[in-house]
Design a protein around this motif. Structure first.
Motif, short mmCIF file in Angstrom:
data_model
loop_
_atom_site.label_atom_id
_atom_site.label_comp_id
_atom_site.label_asym_id
_atom_site.label_seq_id
_atom_site.Cartn_x
_atom_site.Cartn_y
_atom_site.Cartn_z
N ALA A 101 0.82 -1.22 0.00
CA ALA A 101 0.00 0.00 0.00
C ALA A 101 0.85 1.27 0.00
O ALA A 101 0.35 2.36 -0.34
CB ALA A 101 -0.93 0.00 1.21
N LEU A 102 2.13 1.16 0.34
CA LEU A 102 3.01 2.32 0.36
C LEU A 102 3.52 2.67 -1.03
O LEU A 102 3.95 3.81 -1.28
CB LEU A 102 4.22 2.05 1.27
N ALA A 103 3.49 1.72 -1.95
CA ALA A 103 4.14 1.90 -3.24
C ALA A 103 3.53 3.00 -4.12
O ALA A 103 4.29 3.76 -4.75
CB ALA A 103 4.15 0.58 -4.00
N PRO A 104 2.22 3.14 -4.23
CA PRO A 104 1.70 4.13 -5.17
C PRO A 104 2.21 5.55 -4.93
O PRO A 104 2.44 6.29 -5.90
CB PRO A 104 0.17 4.04 -4.93
N GLU A 105 2.40 5.96 -3.69
CA GLU A 105 2.84 7.33 -3.39
C GLU A 105 4.34 7.46 -3.22
O GLU A 105 4.86 8.58 -3.20
CB GLU A 105 2.14 7.81 -2.11
N ARG A 106 5.05 6.34 -3.12
CA ARG A 106 6.48 6.42 -2.79
C ARG A 106 7.40 5.85 -3.85
O ARG A 106 8.55 6.27 -3.96
CB ARG A 106 6.74 5.72 -1.45
N ALA A 107 6.95 4.86 -4.60
CA ALA A 107 7.82 4.20 -5.58
C ALA A 107 8.10 5.13 -6.75
O ALA A 107 7.26 5.95 -7.15
CB ALA A 107 7.18 2.91 -6.07
N ALA A 108 9.29 4.99 -7.32
CA ALA A 108 9.66 5.76 -8.50
C ALA A 108 9.44 4.96 -9.78
O ALA A 108 9.00 5.52 -10.79
CB ALA A 108 11.13 6.19 -8.40
N ALA A 109 9.74 3.67 -9.73
CA ALA A 109 9.67 2.84 -10.92
C ALA A 109 8.26 2.27 -11.12
O ALA A 109 7.66 1.73 -10.17
CB ALA A 109 10.69 1.70 -10.84
N GLU A 110 7.75 2.37 -12.33
CA GLU A 110 6.43 1.83 -12.63
C GLU A 110 6.37 0.31 -12.42
O GLU A 110 5.35 -0.20 -11.93
CB GLU A 110 6.01 2.18 -14.06
N PRO A 111 7.43 -0.45 -12.77
CA PRO A 111 7.36 -1.89 -12.50
C PRO A 111 7.18 -2.21 -11.02
O PRO A 111 6.52 -3.20 -10.68
CB PRO A 111 8.72 -2.40 -13.03
N VAL A 112 7.77 -1.40 -10.13
CA VAL A 112 7.59 -1.64 -8.70
C VAL A 112 6.14 -1.37 -8.30
O VAL A 112 5.54 -2.13 -7.52
CB VAL A 112 8.55 -0.75 -7.88
N LYS A 113 5.57 -0.33 -8.85
CA LYS A 113 4.16 -0.03 -8.56
C LYS A 113 3.25 -1.15 -9.06
O LYS A 113 2.31 -1.55 -8.37
CB LYS A 113 3.76 1.30 -9.19
N ARG A 114 3.54 -1.64 -10.26
CA ARG A 114 2.70 -2.73 -10.80
C ARG A 114 2.87 -4.01 -9.99
O ARG A 114 1.90 -4.75 -9.78
CB ARG A 114 3.05 -2.97 -12.27
N LEU A 115 4.08 -4.27 -9.53
CA LEU A 115 4.31 -5.45 -8.69
C LEU A 115 3.49 -5.35 -7.41
O LEU A 115 2.85 -6.32 -6.99
CB LEU A 115 5.79 -5.58 -8.36
N ALA A 116 3.51 -4.18 -6.78
CA ALA A 116 2.73 -3.98 -5.56
C ALA A 116 1.24 -4.20 -5.82
O ALA A 116 0.53 -4.79 -4.99
CB ALA A 116 2.98 -2.59 -5.00
N GLU A 117 0.77 -3.76 -6.97
CA GLU A 117 -0.64 -3.98 -7.32
C GLU A 117 -0.93 -5.46 -7.47
O GLU A 117 -1.99 -5.94 -7.03
CB GLU A 117 -0.96 -3.24 -8.63
N ARG A 118 -0.02 -6.20 -8.11
CA ARG A 118 -0.25 -7.65 -8.29
C ARG A 118 -0.24 -8.37 -6.95
O ARG A 118 -1.02 -9.31 -6.74
CB ARG A 118 0.82 -8.23 -9.23
N ILE A 119 0.67 -7.96 -6.07
CA ILE A 119 0.71 -8.60 -4.76
C ILE A 119 -0.61 -8.39 -4.02
O ILE A 119 -1.17 -9.31 -3.43
CB ILE A 119 1.90 -8.05 -3.94
N THR A 120 -1.10 -7.16 -4.07
CA THR A 120 -2.38 -6.86 -3.41
C THR A 120 -3.52 -7.66 -4.04
O THR A 120 -4.35 -8.24 -3.32
CB THR A 120 -2.69 -5.36 -3.50
N ALA A 121 -3.54 -7.70 -5.37
CA ALA A 121 -4.62 -8.41 -6.07
C ALA A 121 -4.61 -9.91 -5.77
O ALA A 121 -5.67 -10.55 -5.73
CB ALA A 121 -4.50 -8.18 -7.57
#
Length: 231
Positions: A101-121
């Motif tokens: 949940a921290l990734a959308p506002e803090r991550a710089a790389a889009e792949p990291v944000k997408r990974l966080a989304e997949r983990i949540t999903a």
């Protein structure tokens, strides 16, 4: 559910595929009913429908009564290892959701944000499935002497769990620093989940828990590989 994939740089986790296949095959075979015949030849004693259990290759099939078929069905009653795994993995998954949940506002790389989304999903529905399993299979009370071990809620002792200090550092990080720390902590977190799943597959008895553990192995093995390539 997806089955397990091997990890890069480490030996694949043993997941007892034959046990699950055997249980599934047995259940299917014991539910195979013979077709009704006019002369009643395919009826068990007393006129009840017979149940045919095909034999192994080279062996003849057996005709069973419903009572015999019920006794032949494998017992997959949950044991202490099953209860411990499900209870602890719920908390393990919840920490992964907190970190993601921290990734959308803090991550710089889009792949990291997408990974966080997949983990949540993936892990949010798994928490729901495991909680439903606990509701259907409440753990024995402590007074029965058969309660699952580790019921003291010492979640910090679970493999791969981030410490409070590490979570604070992740929360404070931004940009590339967040990406590096997130991938490091989440890789360790996933590796801990694989350890827990392996323990459940080795010591558990319930088929549903085995399937849940196999799904954890499959999804998190793939994500570990992905995070290693990203890091």
């Amino acid at each position: 559910m997806d089955m397990a994939k091997g990890l890069r740089g480490r030996e694949p986790l043993s997941v007892r595929p034959f046990r699950l296949a055997a249980v599934t095959a047995t259940a299917c075979l014991l539910l195979t009913l013979t077709a009704c015949q006019d002369d009643g030849a395919d009826r068990a004693d007393g006129g009840r429908a017979a149940i045919v259990a095909p034999g192994r290759p080279g062996e003849t099939s057996r005709t069973l009564t419903p009572e015999q078929a019920a006794r032949a069905k494998p017992d997959d009653s949950p044991n202490a290892a099953d209860h411990a795994y499900v209870r602890r993995m719920i908390e393990h998954h919840r920490q992964a959701l907190t970190m993601s949940a921290l990734a959308p506002e803090r991550a710089a790389a889009e792949p990291v944000k997408r990974l966080a989304e997949r983990i949540t999903a993936a892990q949010k529905p798994e928490i729901g499935a495991m909680q439903k399993w606990l509701d259907r299979h409440p753990a024995p009370s402590a007074g029965s002497g058969t309660a699952a071990p580790g019921h003291d809620h010492d979640h910090g002792s679970m493999p791969g769990m981030a410490t409070a200090q590490q979570l604070d550092e992740l929360t404070a990080a931004r940009g590339a620093d967040f990406d590096r720390l997130f991938l490091k902590l989440m890789t360790t977190h996933h590796e801990g989940a694989l350890t827990m799943a392996g323990e459940a597959l080795a010591g558990g008895n319930n088929v549903a828990v085995e399937e849940m553990a196999n799904e954890v192995v499959a999804t998190q093995s793939a994500e570990i590989h992905r995070m290693r390539t990203m890091g």
